[in-house]
Design a protein around this motif. Structure first.
Motif, PDB file in Angstrom:
ATOM      1  N   VAL A  82       0.818  -1.209   0.000  1.00  0.00           N
ATOM      2  CA  VAL A  82       0.000   0.000   0.000  1.00  0.00           C
ATOM      3  C   VAL A  82       0.854   1.261   0.000  1.00  0.00           C
ATOM      4  N   ALA A  83       0.219   2.356  -0.433  1.00  0.00           N
ATOM      5  CA  ALA A  83       0.883   3.660  -0.434  1.00  0.00           C
ATOM      6  C   ALA A  83       1.063   4.128   1.004  1.00  0.00           C
ATOM      7  N   PRO A  84       2.276   4.535   1.384  1.00  0.00           N
ATOM      8  CA  PRO A  84       2.494   4.990   2.753  1.00  0.00           C
ATOM      9  C   PRO A  84       1.949   6.401   2.999  1.00  0.00           C
ATOM     10  N   VAL A  85       1.813   7.196   1.936  1.00  0.00           N
ATOM     11  CA  VAL A  85       1.335   8.585   2.047  1.00  0.00           C
ATOM     12  C   VAL A  85       0.529   8.945   0.801  1.00  0.00           C
ATOM     13  N   ASP A  86      -0.192  10.064   0.864  1.00  0.00           N
ATOM     14  CA  ASP A  86      -0.851  10.590  -0.335  1.00  0.00           C
ATOM     15  C   ASP A  86       0.250  11.053  -1.285  1.00  0.00           C
ATOM     16  N   ALA A  87       0.173  10.652  -2.547  1.00  0.00           N
ATOM     17  CA  ALA A  87       1.236  10.989  -3.499  1.00  0.00           C
ATOM     18  C   ALA A  87       0.773  10.731  -4.925  1.00  0.00           C
ATOM     19  N   THR A  88       1.682  10.986  -5.852  1.00  0.00           N
ATOM     20  CA  THR A  88       1.491  10.667  -7.264  1.00  0.00           C
ATOM     21  C   THR A  88       2.510   9.602  -7.636  1.00  0.00           C
ATOM     22  N   VAL A  89       2.087   8.609  -8.404  1.00  0.00           N
ATOM     23  CA  VAL A  89       2.991   7.543  -8.832  1.00  0.00           C
ATOM     24  C   VAL A  89       3.936   8.112  -9.876  1.00  0.00           C
ATOM     25  N   LYS A  90       5.230   8.097  -9.556  1.00  0.00           N
ATOM     26  CA  LYS A  90       6.254   8.604 -10.470  1.00  0.00           C
ATOM     27  C   LYS A  90       6.713   7.498 -11.423  1.00  0.00           C
ATOM     28  N   GLY A  91       6.833   6.291 -10.908  1.00  0.00           N
ATOM     29  CA  GLY A  91       7.287   5.178 -11.744  1.00  0.00           C
ATOM     30  C   GLY A  91       6.895   3.843 -11.177  1.00  0.00           C
ATOM     31  N   VAL A  92       6.609   2.888 -12.059  1.00  0.00           N
ATOM     32  CA  VAL A  92       6.306   1.510 -11.671  1.00  0.00           C
ATOM     33  C   VAL A  92       7.459   0.660 -12.198  1.00  0.00           C
TER      34      VAL A  92
END
Length: 121
Positions: free
Chosen positions: A93-103
Motif C-alpha cells: 500500500v501507499a504509505p502517504v498521499d502521493a502521485t505515482v512517479k514510476g512503476v
C-alpha cells in the motif's frame, strides 16, 4: 504484552507477544530469560513519514498484480500492487498521499527483499 527481538534471514524484527492467563507450560521459565532488547530494526512495511519516495518489497515473492500506473494519484493506504509470498497475497500500500512517479515491476516478476517496486512523488 512482552517484547522480543527476533532475527530472520539477517533482518532484526521487534515483536510483541500477548501472554494468556491460566496457561502453564514447561516453556514458561525459558521465556522469562529473554535476552536484553537490541536496537530497533526497520519494520518490513513502510510507515507513513509524510514524504513520498521509494516503495520497496518487504519480502521476496512474485508480483500477482500491479494496480497503479505512472501519473496516478494515490492516497495513503491505497493498494499499489499485490505480492505473493509463501502462498499468501500481501497488499503493498501507499504509505502517504502521493502521485505515482514510476512503476518498476510487472505482473509475474519475481522480487527480492528490498527491491524497488514503485516510486512516489
Amino acid at each position: 504484552m512482552k517484547k522480543y527481538n527476533i532475527t530472520v534471514n539477517g533482518s532484526l524484527y521487534e515483536v510483541e507477544v500477548e501472554e494468556l492467563g491460566g496457561v502453564e507450560s514447561s516453556a514458561a521459565p525459558a521465556a522469562a530469560a529473554a535476552p536484553k532488547a537490541a536496537p530497533k530494526a526497520k519494520s518490513a512495511a513502510p510507515k507513513p513519514s509524510g514524504q513520498a519516495g521509494a516503495v520497496n518489497a518487504p519480502m521476496p515473492g512474485t508480483i500477482l498484480s500491479v494496480d497503479v500506473k505512472a501519473g496516478d494519484s494515490v492516497k495513503a493506504g491505497d493498494t499499489l500492487c499485490i505480492l505473493e509470498a509463501m502462498k499468501m497475497e500481501n497488499e503493498i500500500v501507499a504509505p502517504v498521499d502521493a502521485t505515482v512517479k514510476g512503476v518498476h515491476v510487472n505482473k509475474g516478476d519475481t522480487v527480492a527483499n528490498g527491491d524497488l517496486l514503485i516510486t512516489l512523488e
